[in-house]
Every structure is written in C-alpha cells, then in structure tokens.
Motif scaffolding. Sequence first.
Motif, PDB file in Angstrom:
ATOM      1  N   PRO A 248       0.804  -1.229   0.000  1.00  0.00           N
ATOM      2  CA  PRO A 248       0.000   0.000   0.000  1.00  0.00           C
ATOM      3  C   PRO A 248       0.837   1.279   0.000  1.00  0.00           C
ATOM      4  N   ALA A 249       2.111   1.188   0.350  1.00  0.00           N
ATOM      5  CA  ALA A 249       2.971   2.375   0.341  1.00  0.00           C
ATOM      6  C   ALA A 249       3.159   2.917  -1.073  1.00  0.00           C
ATOM      7  N   ARG A 250       2.879   2.101  -2.100  1.00  0.00           N
ATOM      8  CA  ARG A 250       3.036   2.528  -3.486  1.00  0.00           C
ATOM      9  C   ARG A 250       1.743   3.123  -4.063  1.00  0.00           C
ATOM     10  N   ALA A 251       0.878   3.606  -3.210  1.00  0.00           N
ATOM     11  CA  ALA A 251      -0.383   4.201  -3.666  1.00  0.00           C
ATOM     12  C   ALA A 251      -0.126   5.389  -4.589  1.00  0.00           C
ATOM     13  N   THR A 252      -0.943   5.484  -5.634  1.00  0.00           N
ATOM     14  CA  THR A 252      -0.832   6.590  -6.576  1.00  0.00           C
ATOM     15  C   THR A 252      -2.229   7.081  -6.946  1.00  0.00           C
ATOM     16  N   VAL A 253      -2.280   8.156  -7.700  1.00  0.00           N
ATOM     17  CA  VAL A 253      -3.552   8.703  -8.162  1.00  0.00           C
ATOM     18  C   VAL A 253      -4.040   7.907  -9.361  1.00  0.00           C
ATOM     19  N   ALA A 254      -5.240   7.343  -9.270  1.00  0.00           N
ATOM     20  CA  ALA A 254      -5.844   6.662 -10.408  1.00  0.00           C
ATOM     21  C   ALA A 254      -6.492   7.671 -11.345  1.00  0.00           C
ATOM     22  N   VAL A 255      -7.216   8.638 -10.766  1.00  0.00           N
ATOM     23  CA  VAL A 255      -7.870   9.670 -11.568  1.00  0.00           C
ATOM     24  C   VAL A 255      -8.363  10.780 -10.653  1.00  0.00           C
ATOM     25  N   ASP A 256      -8.330  12.004 -11.133  1.00  0.00           N
ATOM     26  CA  ASP A 256      -8.985  13.141 -10.510  1.00  0.00           C
ATOM     27  C   ASP A 256     -10.208  13.473 -11.367  1.00  0.00           C
ATOM     28  N   LEU A 257     -11.398  13.372 -10.786  1.00  0.00           N
ATOM     29  CA  LEU A 257     -12.620  13.557 -11.560  1.00  0.00           C
ATOM     30  C   LEU A 257     -12.875  15.016 -11.909  1.00  0.00           C
ATOM     31  N   ALA A 258     -12.480  15.923 -11.032  1.00  0.00           N
ATOM     32  CA  ALA A 258     -12.716  17.345 -11.263  1.00  0.00           C
ATOM     33  C   ALA A 258     -11.578  17.928 -12.101  1.00  0.00           C
ATOM     34  N   PRO A 259     -11.888  18.644 -13.194  1.00  0.00           N
ATOM     35  CA  PRO A 259     -10.832  19.205 -14.043  1.00  0.00           C
ATOM     36  C   PRO A 259     -10.061  20.325 -13.374  1.00  0.00           C
ATOM     37  N   ALA A 260     -10.648  20.932 -12.345  1.00  0.00           N
ATOM     38  CA  ALA A 260      -9.979  21.974 -11.569  1.00  0.00           C
ATOM     39  C   ALA A 260     -10.510  21.889 -10.148  1.00  0.00           C
ATOM     40  N   PRO A 261      -9.727  22.300  -9.150  1.00  0.00           N
ATOM     41  CA  PRO A 261     -10.183  22.215  -7.756  1.00  0.00           C
ATOM     42  C   PRO A 261     -11.533  22.884  -7.536  1.00  0.00           C
ATOM     43  N   LEU A 262     -12.407  22.191  -6.815  1.00  0.00           N
ATOM     44  CA  LEU A 262     -13.743  22.666  -6.442  1.00  0.00           C
ATOM     45  C   LEU A 262     -14.657  22.876  -7.638  1.00  0.00           C
ATOM     46  N   SER A 263     -14.362  22.240  -8.776  1.00  0.00           N
ATOM     47  CA  SER A 263     -15.290  22.234  -9.908  1.00  0.00           C
ATOM     48  C   SER A 263     -15.819  20.824 -10.065  1.00  0.00           C
ATOM     49  N   GLY A 264     -17.103  20.673 -10.393  1.00  0.00           N
ATOM     50  CA  GLY A 264     -17.708  19.348 -10.421  1.00  0.00           C
ATOM     51  C   GLY A 264     -17.103  18.443 -11.473  1.00  0.00           C
ATOM     52  N   PRO A 265     -17.261  17.122 -11.304  1.00  0.00           N
ATOM     53  CA  PRO A 265     -17.921  16.435 -10.189  1.00  0.00           C
ATOM     54  C   PRO A 265     -17.097  16.520  -8.899  1.00  0.00           C
ATOM     55  N   LEU A 266     -17.817  16.463  -7.761  1.00  0.00           N
ATOM     56  CA  LEU A 266     -17.181  16.514  -6.462  1.00  0.00           C
ATOM     57  C   LEU A 266     -17.780  15.456  -5.539  1.00  0.00           C
ATOM     58  N   LEU A 267     -17.138  15.278  -4.390  1.00  0.00           N
ATOM     59  CA  LEU A 267     -17.588  14.342  -3.355  1.00  0.00           C
ATOM     60  C   LEU A 267     -17.736  12.911  -3.881  1.00  0.00           C
TER      61      LEU A 267
END
Length: 334
Positions: A248-267
Amino acid sequence: MPKPLPNAVAPQLDSRGRRFFAGAAALLAMTAVVSGPVGTGGQAAAEAPGAPIAGSVSCAPTEARVALPTRAPLLDWSENLTFDEATGSFWVSRAQRNVVEKYDGDARLVASVPVQGPGAVRRGPDGLMYATFGNSPLSGLSGGSGVVRFDPAAAGPKPEVFVTGLGQANGAAFDADGTLYVADTSANTVVRIRPDGSIDADWTTRSHTALAALGLGADGIVAADGILYVTLLESPTARVVALPIDDPARATVAVDLAPAPLSGPLLPDDLAIVDGLLYIATGSGQLVLADPVTHTSCTLLSGQPLTSVAVAPAPARTLLLGTEGGDVLKAHYR
C-alpha cells in the motif's frame, strides 16, 4: 500509475456531521436545484481545454429511472447497496433508519436487519452478508464503529459483530483471497481485516501513511486485480487512489474527476468496477465513468446526489444507484 499530487484542503463539518471541504455543501445545494431528479450526461468531466488526451474514456448518454422510490426523502437515505445473486435479491443500507433492508426481485421489502449507522453492505466468500456500522464522524470519537455479519438467507437475519474499534467504517470490499478491506473515513485509512476478524495493523498503518500524502476522507472502495481503488470524499479534485494490496505504500492517483479544484464532479463516494473501468457515484449528483489506466473520466448522467453503485447481474450494462434522497435508481449504460 501517476505520481502523487498535493494534499487536499482541510475538511470542515456540516450540520449533519458529514465532513466536506470548504464550499462543497453549497455545491450540493446548487446541484439539487439545477439538475433536478435525474438527467443524462456525456460531457467529459476531466477534459480541460486543448488537445484531447489520447485513449481518453468517452461517455454516451445514459438513462436512469427510479427502481425503488423513497418512502420519506432523506429519512430513507440509501447509503449503500449490493446484489445477492444467491437469493435473487438486493440489499440497501438505510443510514438514517439504522437498518439494512432486503428487497426481492420485484423490489418488495422482505427483511430488515438492525444496524447502527450502516455503510457498505457486501456478500462475503463464506456466503454471509457483511455490513459496516458506525458510519458517522461521531463514532470516531469513541471507536464505536466496525463490521457486522449475518445470514442473508435467514427468515429473520440476526447481525453479529465481526470486528469493532474502528473510527468511521464506511466502504468495504473483499479481495480474491477473502480478505476484507474497510475504508475508515475519519481515520483516513483502509483497514485490512483477516478472515478470522483480526486486523492487520502494519498494513493498515502503511495504508494510512500513503493516503495522507494524497488527500483526505477515504470513502468508497473496490478491489480488482490486486489493486484497491479508494475514493477520497474530501478531495477538492474528487480524487480516486490506486492502492496496491501487496504494497500500500506505493499508492498513486488513479484519476482526478474534477478538471480543476472545487469544480464538479465533487464528493466521490462509492464505486464499482466493470472490465477495468470505474463507475463512481458523487455527492454532487454525477455518475462518472473513469479509466484508471489513461487517468481520464467523463460524466454518464447528472441528477440528484448519489451515494453508491452496484452492478446488476442482469440485464447487461445495468447499474443500481443509491441516493441521498432515498430513491434507488436503475441506470442502463452503453
């Protein structure tokens, strides 16, 4: 897999005790007003202006209908759901009612199991049904959270405690070896639970350290091909993390759904995986399709705030969606 990105912003508490980052509660209110009950989507959620990403995932408009209407909005909050192919039924966690309910193939209520603050409900490799309990930030103050299990085929299922002492047990998933993984939202970790109910403390600590570098609010979780995909509810970019089971120490980002911070989709909340693609329910009201290989995503439909996703055994390309209002939706995707 991509390199880790900066930490999420610090969370806040809303009036219901659920944790959000700044501005997210307002976004939910706007989504509920603007979107209406159910809508179709298709616009890529993670696409920014400029040249398209090679091999990026694409969405066709997806239709959804109410399969099981709420009896009382919000009180019927459908926190999580799962199918039980062995009995031809499906189960719904009702967070506000403190029960996990069983419905037959005709969506008739046939059983109700008392569970305090239920979160995920999953069928285990032993044929029993497992449900997280104490899915509330308040539970984290007392360690009054954990997992119960019960016989789904019993006429009156009786829950028994499988593990306790967790902070806020939320999402859950079994791997191919029958090990249970629980997303503990308040502790921002994934807890590894052996088949005998004991906790792998070393693995859990390594998971916590890895997630802390990527964001906050471990929520939904699904297992596939030796990887746990974990949503971070409080991430300003609606992050989904890939957590290798063997390290688990090798965790990485699979995807960020929001194209910019605090822009949908969120939560980002619960999620499911089909043929390597992730189907993610979001509290801002979108069902998002994401490819963890190309790290791209797009919106299948928009509507009321979603909590969970379950893959229907039949017909093909059918999902059940839980909602904060309590409706259970059935969606057909192409």
